[in-house]
Motif scaffolding. Structure first.
Motif, short mmCIF file in Angstrom:
data_model
loop_
_atom_site.label_atom_id
_atom_site.label_comp_id
_atom_site.label_asym_id
_atom_site.label_seq_id
_atom_site.Cartn_x
_atom_site.Cartn_y
_atom_site.Cartn_z
N LEU A 31 -36.59 20.85 17.26
CA LEU A 31 -37.83 20.19 17.40
C LEU A 31 -37.98 19.67 18.92
N ALA A 32 -36.87 19.12 19.64
CA ALA A 32 -36.91 19.02 21.11
C ALA A 32 -37.29 20.22 21.92
N ASP A 33 -36.85 21.37 21.48
CA ASP A 33 -37.30 22.42 22.01
C ASP A 33 -38.85 23.04 21.89
N ARG B 281 -40.71 25.61 24.56
CA ARG B 281 -39.85 26.56 24.73
C ARG B 281 -40.21 27.84 24.00
N TYR B 282 -40.91 27.67 22.94
CA TYR B 282 -41.51 28.77 22.09
C TYR B 282 -42.88 29.08 22.39
N ASP B 283 -43.39 30.37 22.12
CA ASP B 283 -44.75 30.70 22.17
C ASP B 283 -45.17 30.54 20.80
N LEU B 284 -45.68 29.38 20.73
CA LEU B 284 -46.45 28.93 19.34
C LEU B 284 -47.67 29.09 19.37
#
Length: 67
Positions: free
Chosen positions: A57-59, A64-67
């Motif tokens: 969740l912190a990431d 940090r993710y291509d959402l």
């Protein structure tokens, strides 16, 4: 295997009514968090260590993710 019979599921506030991206979590279990598809809970759940889920969740919050 984790017993999910006492899981208290809650739907994500980000889940929409359009039929996509609907998830529920149960965070009341000892040391783990369970995640499932709220549209079809019969498919089961992913159960992960609570600390690992917190790091995930912190990431997400850090982008940090291509959402």
């Amino acid at each position: 295997m984790t017993d999910l019979s006492r899981a208290e599921w809650r739907k994500s506030t980000k889940s929409s009514g359009s039929g996509s991206g609907c998830v529920e979590i149960a965070a009341n279990l000892d040391g783990v968090t369970a995640v499932r598809d709220s549209k079809d809970p019969s498919l089961g759940a992913h159960v992960v260590d609570r600390a690992a889920f917190g790091a995930f969740l912190a990431d997400v919050k850090d982008g940090r993710y291509d959402l």
